[in-house]
Design an enzyme around this catalytic site. Structure first.
Site, PDB file in Angstrom:
ATOM      1  N   ARG A 216       0.853  -1.194   0.000  1.00 37.53           N
ATOM      2  CA  ARG A 216       0.000   0.000   0.000  1.00 37.53           C
ATOM      3  C   ARG A 216       0.884   1.237   0.000  1.00 37.53           C
ATOM      4  NH1 ARG A 216      -3.718   0.068   5.060  1.00 37.53           N
ATOM      5  NH2 ARG A 216      -4.435  -1.824   3.982  1.00 37.53           N
TER       6      ARG A 216
ATOM      7  N   HIS B 174       1.662  -2.034   5.663  1.00 33.79           N
ATOM      8  CA  HIS B 174       1.485  -2.393   4.253  1.00 33.79           C
ATOM      9  C   HIS B 174       2.483  -1.656   3.363  1.00 33.79           C
ATOM     10  CE1 HIS B 174      -2.293  -4.789   4.107  1.00 33.79           C
ATOM     11  NE2 HIS B 174      -2.602  -4.133   5.217  1.00 33.79           N
TER      12      HIS B 174
ATOM     13  N   ASP C 218      -3.605  -8.278   3.334  1.00 32.93           N
ATOM     14  CA  ASP C 218      -4.926  -8.596   3.869  1.00 32.93           C
ATOM     15  C   ASP C 218      -5.449  -9.774   3.069  1.00 32.93           C
ATOM     16  OD1 ASP C 218      -4.781  -6.441   5.632  1.00 32.93           O
ATOM     17  OD2 ASP C 218      -5.681  -5.060   4.185  1.00 32.93           O
TER      18      ASP C 218
ATOM     19  N   GLU D  42      -7.218  -7.565  13.624  1.00 36.75           N
ATOM     20  CA  GLU D  42      -7.810  -7.761  12.291  1.00 36.75           C
ATOM     21  C   GLU D  42      -7.551  -9.200  11.838  1.00 36.75           C
ATOM     22  OE1 GLU D  42      -7.099  -3.143  10.741  1.00 36.75           O
ATOM     23  OE2 GLU D  42      -6.007  -4.800   9.786  1.00 36.75           O
TER      24      GLU D  42
ATOM     25  N   HIS E 277      -5.305  -9.544   8.553  1.00 34.34           N
ATOM     26  CA  HIS E 277      -4.056  -8.797   8.425  1.00 34.34           C
ATOM     27  C   HIS E 277      -2.865  -9.647   8.859  1.00 34.34           C
ATOM     28  CE1 HIS E 277      -1.867  -4.761   8.898  1.00 34.34           C
ATOM     29  NE2 HIS E 277      -1.026  -5.632   9.441  1.00 34.34           N
TER      30      HIS E 277
END
Length: 268
Positions: A113, A158, A165, A247, A250
């Protein structure tokens, strides 16, 4: 069933063969870049496209679509392409081989990301008037709490390239239907039949659900939902990944190739 088993073995063999051609050891110089940030167009050689390492992993890259907690595509995502550090991609390939043998496939929602995407999240979180996707992604969380509660932060693992994810899909996979902007929203923590449809195993919440029910080992998650989370968790941990407890989707491969570097080149 014999045909399915044969097909899965064929996919695993093909992926393994491709891996030997496209993957080379990480550069020893990677660690020397710790603490720096690459320029927008500087994609390091240690990054690879996941499909070049394992084309059998399903990719449903959400942030290039409007089906996000912001309701719009995210800055920096030019193509639905999972990019990872080579070490993380190789580890994911190993995990995929084990899941394929059991009739499942990994599916990634997000991988590398860029920092500009994280900056987009921060700008959105500060705009308290924009709550168009609240009904699905954060029904029980006041938007003023997103920073304090840890759902949004100025930096993301990320951006270092070894975090993704991910979920599991039972084979043969049926594609998830496209999201239609403006369609009625339902809470991400609701019963499986009431949530936005997803071809993944029932994990108890949808992806990117800003709710404590998304905590991997939340005691309110039990039965098949807990079993599915542990199936994913145990399989990825055996391949060297660590889960973020808040999460269920994740995971980060350790040791990270770039433990202190946050990159900003676009996903393309």
């Amino acid at each position: 069933m014999p045909r399915l088993a044969a097909a899965l073995r064929g996919l695993a063999v093909a992926a393994a063969a491709l891996l030997t051609v496209t993957v080379v050891p990480s550069s020893a110089s990677a660690g020397t870049q710790a603490g720096t940030a690459a320029g927008p167009s500087a994609r390091p050689k240690e990054f690879v496209a996941l499909r070049d390492v394992d084309p059998t992993v399903i990719q449903e890259m959400r942030y290039v679509t409007p089906h996000t907690f912001m309701g719009v595509p995210v800055d920096g995502y030019l193509r639905p392409n999972c990019l990872l550090t080579r070490d993380a991609a190789r580890a994911l390939h190993r995990a995929q081989l084990s899941f394929l043998k059991r009739g499942f496939s990994l599916k990634v929602y997000d991988c590398y990301r860029p920092q500009r995407a994280v900056d987009h999240f921060v700008r959105w979180a500060k705009d308290l008037g924009d709550q168009r996707m609240k009904g699905e992604f954060y029904p029980r969380v006041d938007k003023t709490r997103l920073f304090d509660d840890g759902y949004i932060a100025a930096k993301s693992g990320h951006s270092r390239g070894s975090t993704l994810d991910v979920t599991l899909v039972r084979l043969p996979a049926v594609p998830t239907r496209p999201y239609v902007p403006g369609e009625p929203l339902t809470p991400c923590y609701g019963p499986e039949a009431a949530r936005f449809p997803d071809n993944s195993l029932d994990m108890g919440t949808g992806f990117d659900c800003f709710d404590t029910l998304a905590h991997t080992l939340d005691p309110r998650i039990h039965g098949k939902q807990r079993k599915n989370r542990l199936l994913l968790k145990n399989g990825l941990e055996r391949a060297g990944f660590e889960n973020l407890p808040e999460e269920w989707w994740h995971y980060t491969f350790k040791p990270e190739t770039f433990p202190d570097t946050y990159f900003d080149f676009p996903v393309e």
